[in-house]
Design an enzyme around this catalytic site. Sequence first.
Site, mmCIF file in Angstrom:
data_model
loop_
_atom_site.group_PDB
_atom_site.id
_atom_site.type_symbol
_atom_site.label_atom_id
_atom_site.label_comp_id
_atom_site.label_asym_id
_atom_site.label_seq_id
_atom_site.Cartn_x
_atom_site.Cartn_y
_atom_site.Cartn_z
ATOM 1 C CG HIS A 1 -2.129 0.876 1.066
ATOM 2 N ND1 HIS A 1 -2.063 2.242 0.997
ATOM 3 C CD2 HIS A 1 -3.445 0.556 0.946
ATOM 4 C CE1 HIS A 1 -3.289 2.734 0.852
ATOM 5 N NE2 HIS A 1 -4.147 1.733 0.819
ATOM 6 N N GLY B 1 2.798 23.012 10.040
ATOM 7 C CA GLY B 1 4.180 22.590 10.210
ATOM 8 C C GLY B 1 5.118 23.178 9.168
ATOM 9 C CB ILE C 1 9.259 14.611 5.980
ATOM 10 C CG1 ILE C 1 10.673 14.034 5.872
ATOM 11 C CG2 ILE C 1 8.693 14.919 4.616
ATOM 12 C CD1 ILE C 1 10.709 12.630 5.276
ATOM 13 C CG HIS C 2 9.079 13.301 12.539
ATOM 14 N ND1 HIS C 2 9.749 12.100 12.714
ATOM 15 C CD2 HIS C 2 9.042 13.892 13.778
ATOM 16 C CE1 HIS C 2 10.092 11.967 13.982
ATOM 17 N NE2 HIS C 2 9.685 13.041 14.647
ATOM 18 N N PRO C 3 11.787 13.057 10.301
ATOM 19 C CG PRO C 3 13.619 13.147 11.730
ATOM 20 C CD PRO C 3 12.394 13.893 11.349
ATOM 21 C CB THR C 4 11.643 8.289 12.373
ATOM 22 O OG1 THR C 4 10.942 9.038 13.381
ATOM 23 C CG2 THR C 4 13.145 8.364 12.596
ATOM 24 N N GLY D 1 7.535 10.886 8.899
ATOM 25 C CA GLY D 1 7.011 11.372 7.635
ATOM 26 C C GLY D 1 5.972 12.444 7.841
#
Length: 320
Positions: free
Chosen positions: A82, A163, A167-170, A172
């Site tokens: 997915h 925001g 992206i948030h590094p872990t 997303g």
Amino acid sequence: MMKIVQCVPNFSEGRDLEKVEEIVSVLKNKEGFKLVSYEPDKDYNRTVVTLLGNPNDIIEALIPFTKKCLDLIDMNHQTGEHSRMGAIDVIPFIPIQDTTMDECVEYANTVAKKINEEFSIPIFMYAEAANIKARVKLPNIRKGEFEGMKEKIKLEKWYPDYGNAEIHPTFGVIGVGARIPLIAYNIDLDTENTKRTGFIARTIRFSSGGYRFIQAGPVFLESRGHTQVTMNILDYTKNPIYRVLEAVKMEARRYNINVPSCELVGLIPKTALLKTIKYYFQVEGRDFNEDMSLEEITKYSIEYIGFRDFDKSKIIEANI
């Protein structure tokens, strides 16, 4: 009458069942709403959660739920059939009882703001909650997935609604939206040939000339040894289940492929099932009763649509 919404967060873990259980633990046995179901799928590597109840209580519970996903899922090491763009991929709100779509848009924005402020996770608003026309359709936002989002989000046209453009590094990013009830519906094909399944999916998918309000594609389910036409029916009042099911069966015949069963992910409105049952009753010349019980609706849905792993609890009205 009490306000009731359906909320269907999808998170990007469906293989490690210990992780799945730990994530959903914060949603169990809470006041104000019901955890109706959570459905992990190891081929998709995704779990669909269905919540039903008071919107404010659901919003508060989504904060510790997000924290669990942040702690336990690293998207740099996540793969599956997915498409996805974050540890929580989407959080849609759906009006069910004594609630308007405008209110669901407010709920979506409330939880988006809370999640961003608490965890610095960028949020894109989609569907009825979209602020930009290009973001109404979720696939437009998700295109490129987690890996592509690292650069995509830096483009001015893809700055997040909440925001920073990073992206948030872990984790997303998350898509948060409001919409009418969507039917996540998969049709099983008795073949391993994803190319032919892809041809069949294209005949019903709106973007390639098929039915309006239908998103569809092919997927191979390694655990079951066959393919699926996996789809979202975005508006079942305009294109009901029977129409897409019969179209897929017709196209499958050209390749001598059987259609043994179907699958429903999440909940479905009673009226969506009645619309399809009525069609098959009329085909057989049977008298149709709009007021049939939920037990009868379940029975005929299995008989005519071919649902597997289906019972009354999958019908929205059985949970209210």
